[in-house]
Scaffold this motif. Structure first.
Motif, PDB file in Angstrom:
ATOM      1  N   GLY A  30      -2.409 -16.237   9.345  1.00  0.00           N
ATOM      2  CA  GLY A  30      -2.750 -16.187  10.693  1.00  0.00           C
ATOM      3  C   GLY A  30      -4.514 -16.129  10.918  1.00  0.00           C
ATOM      4  O   GLY A  30      -4.749 -16.285  12.070  1.00  0.00           O
ATOM      5  N   GLY A  31      -5.256 -15.763  10.062  1.00  0.00           N
ATOM      6  CA  GLY A  31      -6.698 -15.758  10.253  1.00  0.00           C
ATOM      7  C   GLY A  31      -7.467 -14.351  10.088  1.00  0.00           C
ATOM      8  O   GLY A  31      -6.690 -13.621   9.401  1.00  0.00           O
ATOM      9  N   PHE A  32      -8.278 -14.095  10.970  1.00  0.00           N
ATOM     10  CA  PHE A  32      -8.969 -12.776  10.743  1.00  0.00           C
ATOM     11  C   PHE A  32      -8.242 -11.605  11.646  1.00  0.00           C
ATOM     12  O   PHE A  32      -7.723 -12.164  12.837  1.00  0.00           O
ATOM     13  N   ASN A  33      -8.268 -10.538  11.085  1.00  0.00           N
ATOM     14  CA  ASN A  33      -7.909  -9.347  12.112  1.00  0.00           C
ATOM     15  C   ASN A  33      -8.664  -8.157  11.730  1.00  0.00           C
ATOM     16  O   ASN A  33      -9.022  -7.673  10.810  1.00  0.00           O
ATOM     17  N   ASP A  34      -9.227  -7.578  12.935  1.00  0.00           N
ATOM     18  CA  ASP A  34      -9.852  -6.396  12.853  1.00  0.00           C
ATOM     19  C   ASP A  34      -8.731  -5.259  12.895  1.00  0.00           C
ATOM     20  O   ASP A  34      -7.902  -5.316  13.046  1.00  0.00           O
ATOM     21  N   LEU A  35      -9.345  -4.061  12.845  1.00  0.00           N
ATOM     22  CA  LEU A  35      -8.088  -2.990  12.740  1.00  0.00           C
ATOM     23  C   LEU A  35      -7.366  -2.902  13.977  1.00  0.00           C
ATOM     24  O   LEU A  35      -6.221  -2.739  13.818  1.00  0.00           O
ATOM     25  N   GLU A  36      -7.950  -3.024  15.191  1.00  0.00           N
ATOM     26  CA  GLU A  36      -6.735  -2.916  16.418  1.00  0.00           C
ATOM     27  C   GLU A  36      -5.851  -4.228  16.192  1.00  0.00           C
ATOM     28  O   GLU A  36      -4.572  -3.800  16.461  1.00  0.00           O
ATOM     29  N   ARG A  37      -6.117  -5.517  15.897  1.00  0.00           N
ATOM     30  CA  ARG A  37      -5.502  -6.615  15.827  1.00  0.00           C
ATOM     31  C   ARG A  37      -4.321  -6.079  14.684  1.00  0.00           C
ATOM     32  O   ARG A  37      -3.175  -6.468  14.829  1.00  0.00           O
ATOM     33  N   HIS A  38      -4.720  -5.823  13.451  1.00  0.00           N
ATOM     34  CA  HIS A  38      -4.080  -5.122  12.379  1.00  0.00           C
ATOM     35  C   HIS A  38      -2.801  -4.234  12.777  1.00  0.00           C
ATOM     36  O   HIS A  38      -1.630  -4.454  12.584  1.00  0.00           O
ATOM     37  N   LEU A  39      -3.513  -3.258  13.526  1.00  0.00           N
ATOM     38  CA  LEU A  39      -2.540  -2.162  13.919  1.00  0.00           C
ATOM     39  C   LEU A  39      -1.435  -2.740  15.112  1.00  0.00           C
ATOM     40  O   LEU A  39      -0.496  -2.150  15.260  1.00  0.00           O
ATOM     41  N   ASP A  40      -1.878  -3.535  15.894  1.00  0.00           N
ATOM     42  CA  ASP A  40      -0.965  -4.237  16.891  1.00  0.00           C
ATOM     43  C   ASP A  40       0.175  -4.763  16.310  1.00  0.00           C
ATOM     44  O   ASP A  40       1.252  -4.734  17.147  1.00  0.00           O
ATOM     45  N   GLN A  41       0.378  -5.000  15.168  1.00  0.00           N
ATOM     46  CA  GLN A  41       1.468  -5.673  14.626  1.00  0.00           C
ATOM     47  C   GLN A  41       2.645  -4.627  14.502  1.00  0.00           C
ATOM     48  O   GLN A  41       3.911  -4.869  14.472  1.00  0.00           O
ATOM     49  N   LEU A  42       2.212  -3.325  14.557  1.00  0.00           N
ATOM     50  CA  LEU A  42       3.105  -2.159  14.614  1.00  0.00           C
ATOM     51  C   LEU A  42       3.578  -1.820  16.069  1.00  0.00           C
ATOM     52  O   LEU A  42       4.431  -0.941  16.169  1.00  0.00           O
ATOM     53  N   ALA A  43       2.975  -2.526  16.828  1.00  0.00           N
ATOM     54  CA  ALA A  43       3.359  -2.337  18.449  1.00  0.00           C
ATOM     55  C   ALA A  43       5.075  -2.208  18.886  1.00  0.00           C
ATOM     56  O   ALA A  43       5.244  -1.173  19.507  1.00  0.00           O
ATOM     57  N   ASP A  44       5.652  -2.753  18.196  1.00  0.00           N
ATOM     58  CA  ASP A  44       6.968  -2.776  18.498  1.00  0.00           C
ATOM     59  C   ASP A  44       7.746  -2.437  17.340  1.00  0.00           C
ATOM     60  O   ASP A  44       9.094  -2.518  17.271  1.00  0.00           O
ATOM     61  N   GLY A  45       7.311  -1.528  16.490  1.00  0.00           N
ATOM     62  CA  GLY A  45       8.077  -0.934  15.371  1.00  0.00           C
ATOM     63  C   GLY A  45       7.656  -1.492  13.785  1.00  0.00           C
ATOM     64  O   GLY A  45       6.829  -2.094  13.873  1.00  0.00           O
ATOM     65  N   PRO A  46       8.508  -1.029  13.026  1.00  0.00           N
ATOM     66  CA  PRO A  46       8.218  -1.419  11.649  1.00  0.00           C
ATOM     67  C   PRO A  46       8.272  -3.026  11.387  1.00  0.00           C
ATOM     68  O   PRO A  46       9.053  -3.740  12.191  1.00  0.00           O
ATOM     69  N   ILE A  47       7.462  -3.444  10.645  1.00  0.00           N
ATOM     70  CA  ILE A  47       7.317  -4.915  10.388  1.00  0.00           C
ATOM     71  C   ILE A  47       7.822  -5.293   8.959  1.00  0.00           C
ATOM     72  O   ILE A  47       7.871  -6.314   8.448  1.00  0.00           O
ATOM     73  N   THR A  48       8.157  -4.178   8.105  1.00  0.00           N
ATOM     74  CA  THR A  48       8.588  -4.322   6.633  1.00  0.00           C
ATOM     75  C   THR A  48       9.832  -3.537   6.704  1.00  0.00           C
ATOM     76  O   THR A  48       9.750  -2.317   6.920  1.00  0.00           O
ATOM     77  N   GLU A  49      10.808  -4.268   6.067  1.00  0.00           N
ATOM     78  CA  GLU A  49      11.907  -3.451   5.784  1.00  0.00           C
ATOM     79  C   GLU A  49      11.949  -2.847   4.218  1.00  0.00           C
ATOM     80  O   GLU A  49      12.255  -1.727   3.978  1.00  0.00           O
ATOM     81  N   SER A  50      11.613  -3.672   3.323  1.00  0.00           N
ATOM     82  CA  SER A  50      11.431  -3.034   2.016  1.00  0.00           C
ATOM     83  C   SER A  50      10.133  -4.006   1.222  1.00  0.00           C
ATOM     84  O   SER A  50       9.823  -5.056   1.641  1.00  0.00           O
ATOM     85  N   PHE A  51       9.594  -3.311   0.275  1.00  0.00           N
ATOM     86  CA  PHE A  51       8.610  -3.868  -0.536  1.00  0.00           C
ATOM     87  C   PHE A  51       8.682  -3.355  -1.910  1.00  0.00           C
ATOM     88  O   PHE A  51       8.981  -2.222  -2.197  1.00  0.00           O
ATOM     89  N   ALA A  52       8.105  -4.131  -2.669  1.00  0.00           N
ATOM     90  CA  ALA A  52       7.733  -3.948  -4.214  1.00  0.00           C
ATOM     91  C   ALA A  52       6.311  -4.349  -4.594  1.00  0.00           C
ATOM     92  O   ALA A  52       6.111  -5.763  -4.338  1.00  0.00           O
ATOM     93  N   LEU A  53       5.482  -3.709  -5.242  1.00  0.00           N
ATOM     94  CA  LEU A  53       4.325  -3.883  -5.607  1.00  0.00           C
ATOM     95  C   LEU A  53       4.381  -4.376  -7.065  1.00  0.00           C
ATOM     96  O   LEU A  53       4.767  -3.146  -7.905  1.00  0.00           O
ATOM     97  N   SER A  54       3.678  -5.162  -7.835  1.00  0.00           N
ATOM     98  CA  SER A  54       3.519  -5.321  -9.099  1.00  0.00           C
ATOM     99  C   SER A  54       2.438  -6.161  -9.743  1.00  0.00           C
ATOM    100  O   SER A  54       1.651  -6.538  -8.652  1.00  0.00           O
ATOM    101  N   GLU A  55       2.342  -6.344 -10.994  1.00  0.00           N
ATOM    102  CA  GLU A  55       1.114  -7.071 -11.502  1.00  0.00           C
ATOM    103  C   GLU A  55      -0.213  -6.773 -10.847  1.00  0.00           C
ATOM    104  O   GLU A  55      -1.062  -7.586 -10.792  1.00  0.00           O
ATOM    105  N   ALA A  56      -0.283  -5.292 -10.960  1.00  0.00           N
ATOM    106  CA  ALA A  56      -1.450  -4.879 -10.307  1.00  0.00           C
ATOM    107  C   ALA A  56      -2.637  -5.095 -11.361  1.00  0.00           C
ATOM    108  O   ALA A  56      -2.607  -4.969 -12.715  1.00  0.00           O
ATOM    109  N   ARG A  57      -3.912  -5.217 -10.884  1.00  0.00           N
ATOM    110  CA  ARG A  57      -5.185  -5.312 -11.610  1.00  0.00           C
ATOM    111  C   ARG A  57      -6.239  -4.559 -10.639  1.00  0.00           C
ATOM    112  O   ARG A  57      -6.258  -4.726  -9.560  1.00  0.00           O
ATOM    113  N   LEU A  58      -7.244  -4.123 -11.489  1.00  0.00           N
ATOM    114  CA  LEU A  58      -8.323  -3.413 -10.813  1.00  0.00           C
ATOM    115  C   LEU A  58      -9.594  -3.851 -11.199  1.00  0.00           C
ATOM    116  O   LEU A  58      -9.777  -4.119 -12.451  1.00  0.00           O
TER     117      LEU A  58
END
Length: 122
Positions: free
Chosen positions: A42-70
């Protein structure tokens, strides 16, 4: 865990994701600095726009992270790249994203200063 350990940064990243599961903007604010920059389909998000996604509650039900590289990019900065399979509330299937987050140390804390989310092939 040491800051050169991918598991150290995955644990921090999981805290960001968990805040999205609980809809807890305050918890996410504890990991993202005031000058946070996010980039997604959707483009660029500053902190407030990013946090606004949570204004109506959870945006993720479940997640799994894998294939990590540092990748260390400085004395106090690393890039964490990984695959995320996440399911939104009310959705049947998970979506895949490839994410790179820049973690920078300021004082005695690590902050997620930048994140780019790239949708996986559908």
């Amino acid at each position: 865990m040491e800051p050169d350990d991918v598991q150290f940064f995955l644990a921090l990243e999981e805290q960001v994701w968990q805040a999205q599961v609980t809809g807890d903007a305050a918890a996410e604010r504890e990991l993202l600095p005031a000058d946070f920059l996010g980039l997604d389909a959707g483009g660029f998000n500053d902190l407030e726009r990013h946090l606004d996604q949570l204004a109506d509650g959870p945006i993720t039900e479940s997640f799994a992270l894998s294939e990590a590289r540092l990748l260390r990019v400085g004395e106090d900065a690393v890039l964490l790249s990984y695959r995320a399979d996440a399911r939104a509330p009310g959705e049947q299937a998970a979506e895949t994203f490839f994410i790179t987050s820049l973690w920078q140390k300021c004082g005695d804390r690590w902050w997620n200063t930048f994140s780019q989310d790239t949708p996986g092939a559908r």
